[in-house]
Design an enzyme around this catalytic site. Structure first.
Site, PDB file in Angstrom:
ATOM      1  N   ASP A  14      50.744  45.651  45.097  1.00 25.57           N
ATOM      2  CA  ASP A  14      49.534  46.320  44.586  1.00 25.57           C
ATOM      3  C   ASP A  14      49.980  47.418  43.631  1.00 25.57           C
ATOM      4  OD1 ASP A  14      46.918  47.780  44.554  1.00 25.57           O
ATOM      5  OD2 ASP A  14      46.440  46.486  46.243  1.00 25.57           O
ATOM      6  N   SER A  48      35.082  33.275  44.498  1.00 28.14           N
ATOM      7  CA  SER A  48      33.879  34.082  44.776  1.00 28.14           C
ATOM      8  C   SER A  48      32.720  33.104  44.760  1.00 28.14           C
ATOM      9  CB  SER A  48      33.672  35.121  43.673  1.00 28.14           C
ATOM     10  OG  SER A  48      32.355  35.636  43.724  1.00 28.14           O
ATOM     11  N   TYR A  59      33.110  36.580  34.712  1.00 24.33           N
ATOM     12  CA  TYR A  59      33.622  36.609  36.096  1.00 24.33           C
ATOM     13  C   TYR A  59      33.398  35.245  36.764  1.00 24.33           C
ATOM     14  CZ  TYR A  59      34.201  38.266  40.945  1.00 24.33           C
ATOM     15  OH  TYR A  59      34.620  38.438  42.250  1.00 24.33           O
ATOM     16  N   LYS A 119      36.236  32.694  38.250  1.00 24.45           N
ATOM     17  CA  LYS A 119      36.235  32.274  39.658  1.00 24.45           C
ATOM     18  C   LYS A 119      35.990  30.761  39.785  1.00 24.45           C
ATOM     19  CE  LYS A 119      37.177  36.263  41.532  1.00 24.45           C
ATOM     20  NZ  LYS A 119      38.466  36.473  42.196  1.00 24.45           N
ATOM     21  N   THR A 168      34.357  46.117  50.642  1.00 29.78           N
ATOM     22  CA  THR A 168      35.769  46.439  50.383  1.00 29.78           C
ATOM     23  C   THR A 168      35.824  47.714  49.540  1.00 29.78           C
ATOM     24  OG1 THR A 168      35.806  45.197  48.339  1.00 29.78           O
ATOM     25  CG2 THR A 168      36.375  43.973  50.340  1.00 29.78           C
TER      26      THR A 168
HETATM   27  N1  LIG Z   1      34.300  42.407  47.711  1.00 28.72           N
HETATM   28  C1  LIG Z   1      33.560  41.354  47.414  1.00 28.72           C
HETATM   29  O1  LIG Z   1      32.356  41.315  47.704  1.00 28.72           O
HETATM   30  C2  LIG Z   1      34.186  40.160  46.724  1.00 28.72           C
HETATM   31  C3  LIG Z   1      33.442  38.980  46.692  1.00 28.72           C
HETATM   32  C4  LIG Z   1      33.999  37.858  46.100  1.00 28.72           C
HETATM   33  C5  LIG Z   1      35.272  37.910  45.561  1.00 28.72           C
HETATM   34  N2  LIG Z   1      35.962  39.080  45.596  1.00 28.72           N
HETATM   35  C6  LIG Z   1      37.317  39.062  45.010  1.00 28.72           C
HETATM   36  O2  LIG Z   1      38.257  39.507  45.955  1.00 28.72           O
HETATM   37  C7  LIG Z   1      39.407  40.024  45.273  1.00 28.72           C
HETATM   38  C8  LIG Z   1      39.804  41.317  45.939  1.00 28.72           C
HETATM   39  O3  LIG Z   1      38.739  42.222  45.850  1.00 28.72           O
HETATM   40  P1  LIG Z   1      38.367  43.276  46.964  1.00 28.72           P
HETATM   41  O4  LIG Z   1      36.902  43.179  47.160  1.00 28.72           O
HETATM   42  O5  LIG Z   1      39.293  43.177  48.137  1.00 28.72           O
HETATM   43  O6  LIG Z   1      38.592  44.626  46.142  1.00 28.72           O
HETATM   44  P2  LIG Z   1      39.472  45.907  46.498  1.00 28.72           P
HETATM   45  O7  LIG Z   1      39.152  46.871  45.395  1.00 28.72           O
HETATM   46  O8  LIG Z   1      39.248  46.341  47.901  1.00 28.72           O
HETATM   47  O9  LIG Z   1      40.970  45.368  46.355  1.00 28.72           O
HETATM   48  C9  LIG Z   1      41.539  45.003  45.118  1.00 28.72           C
HETATM   49  C10 LIG Z   1      42.972  45.494  45.085  1.00 28.72           C
HETATM   50  O10 LIG Z   1      43.548  45.066  43.846  1.00 28.72           O
HETATM   51  C11 LIG Z   1      44.385  46.106  43.410  1.00 28.72           C
HETATM   52  N3  LIG Z   1      44.645  46.045  41.976  1.00 28.72           N
HETATM   53  C12 LIG Z   1      43.899  46.527  40.956  1.00 28.72           C
HETATM   54  N4  LIG Z   1      44.532  46.338  39.778  1.00 28.72           N
HETATM   55  C13 LIG Z   1      45.707  45.733  40.063  1.00 28.72           C
HETATM   56  C14 LIG Z   1      46.799  45.308  39.278  1.00 28.72           C
HETATM   57  N5  LIG Z   1      46.814  45.449  37.949  1.00 28.72           N
HETATM   58  N6  LIG Z   1      47.856  44.740  39.901  1.00 28.72           N
HETATM   59  C15 LIG Z   1      47.861  44.583  41.255  1.00 28.72           C
HETATM   60  N7  LIG Z   1      46.852  44.964  42.053  1.00 28.72           N
HETATM   61  C16 LIG Z   1      45.782  45.541  41.468  1.00 28.72           C
HETATM   62  C17 LIG Z   1      43.634  47.393  43.783  1.00 28.72           C
HETATM   63  O11 LIG Z   1      44.500  48.516  43.802  1.00 28.72           O
HETATM   64  C18 LIG Z   1      43.082  47.033  45.137  1.00 28.72           C
HETATM   65  O12 LIG Z   1      43.933  47.437  46.173  1.00 28.72           O
HETATM   66  C19 LIG Z   1      39.017  40.127  43.796  1.00 28.72           C
HETATM   67  O13 LIG Z   1      39.570  39.021  43.118  1.00 28.72           O
HETATM   68  C20 LIG Z   1      37.508  39.993  43.826  1.00 28.72           C
HETATM   69  O14 LIG Z   1      36.990  39.406  42.654  1.00 28.72           O
HETATM   70  C21 LIG Z   1      35.454  40.209  46.162  1.00 28.72           C
END
Ligand SMILES: NC(=O)c1ccc[n+]([C@@H]2O[C@H](COP(=O)([O-])OP(=O)(O)OC[C@H]3O[C@@H](n4cnc5c(N)ncnc54)[C@H](O)[C@@H]3O)[C@@H](O)[C@H]2O)c1
Length: 257
Positions: free
Chosen positions: A36, A152, A165, A169, A200
């Site tokens: 990360d 997603s 987006y 996805k 999250t």
């Molecule tokens: N939360 C939701 O509702 C949801 C729904 C569908 C899909 N997603 C997908 O899940 C994945 C994770 O999201 P999340 O909800 O856990 O968000 P989150 O913000 O909790 O976690 C994302 C992590 O990615 C890290 N990050 C950011 N830029 C980065 C980089 N350049 N290199 C490495 N790491 C980096 C951040 O520091 C963070 O720890 C994403 O791809 C998101 O599109 C999330």
């Protein structure tokens, strides 16, 4: 697959989904690399998991950085699982509906940025991890490893303003099957999880209560946002269950919009 003698790479490992998966797989005895850019959260999580877990600062926009993280995992133990759950840098263009109210269009640069953050980076992690897994001795089950990407529900039915987006996805959903086909001869599985709306760090700015109020009612049942550990549980099941392959599993409480 028995993950206890192997290592696991988790991109976005300090994030909501990533940390939940890292805790679950670390709990099974795997050596975890938390990859990360959130140094403080990443270091704290690695020491909480213990068992040799490491935080490795990794920028998913850089192939060299991804190679470095995979190499770090391989030094701990044979890489058996890659959980790909990162976010990424925000684009300059604020986005919106393809043609905005003021008549301007969302830029091609904005679209390309989303593909780069959510799709190209995921291919990069998947392929670099698979290259390392291909060198593993197969387990008794003849399996060498598993790759779990994060799609997603927007990849199936996004909302207005989600063309870039949703396209990224949708690419992850497509890649789950195509990677599985390519990697099958090597004993490597490929899956994707398509989450609905989960509480999250992505919602940190909005605040937990406001996020629940806005997004909880969209879920069919239960009427709440997802708990990241529900993602962690599914990631664990995918890693352990060798018969899960080549598909995307929705994890959304029945949400369809
Ligand atoms: N939360 C939701 O509702 C949801 C729904 C569908 C899909 N997603 C997908 O899940 C994945 C994770 O999201 P999340 O909800 O856990 O968000 P989150 O913000 O909790 O976690 C994302 C992590 O990615 C890290 N990050 C950011 N830029 C980065 C980089 N350049 N290199 C490495 N790491 C980096 C951040 O520091 C963070 O720890 C994403 O791809 C998101 O599109 C999330």
């Amino acid at each position: 697959m028995d993950i206890s003698g192997g290592s696991v790479l988790v991109t976005g490992g300090a994030g909501g989904f990533g940390s939940a998966a890292a805790r679950r797989l670390g709990g099974l005895g795997a050596k975890v690399v938390v990859a990360d850019v959130a140094d403080e959260r990443g270091e704290a999580l690695a020491s909480e998991i213990g068992n040799g877990a490491q935080y490795v600062r990794t920028d998913i926009m850089s192939e060299d950085s991804i190679v470095n993280a995979v190499e770090a995992a391989c030094r701990l133990a044979p890489l058996r699982a890659a959980i790909i759950a990162h976010g990424g840098p925000l684009p300059d263009d604020p986005g919106g509906r393809t043609i905005r109210k003021d008549g301007s269009r969302v830029s091609v640069a904005h679209f390309a940025h989303y593909l780069s953050v959510y799709l190209t980076s995921a291919y990069c992690v998947s392929s670099v991890a698979a290259e390392a897994m291909a060198k593993n001795e197969p387990l008794r089950s003849n399996q060498r490893g598993v790759i779990v990407n994060t799609a997603s529900i927007a990849g199936f039915e996004g909302q207005p303003g989600q063309v870039p987006y949703g396209a990224a996805k949708g690419g992850i959903i497509s890649m789950a099957l195509n990677l599985a086909r390519d990697l099958a001869p090597l004993g490597i599985r490929s899956m994707a999880i398509a989450p609905g709306t989960f509480l999250t760090y992505a919602f940190a700015q909005m605040g937990n209560e406001a996020a629940q109020e806005r997004f909880g009612p969209l879920v069919l049942n239960p009427k709440r946002m997802g708990d990241p550990d529900e993602y962690g549980m599914l990631a664990q099941q995918i890693v352990e269950n060798d018969f899960l392959n080549a598909t995307t599993i929705r994890l959304d409480g029945g949400q369809r919009f």
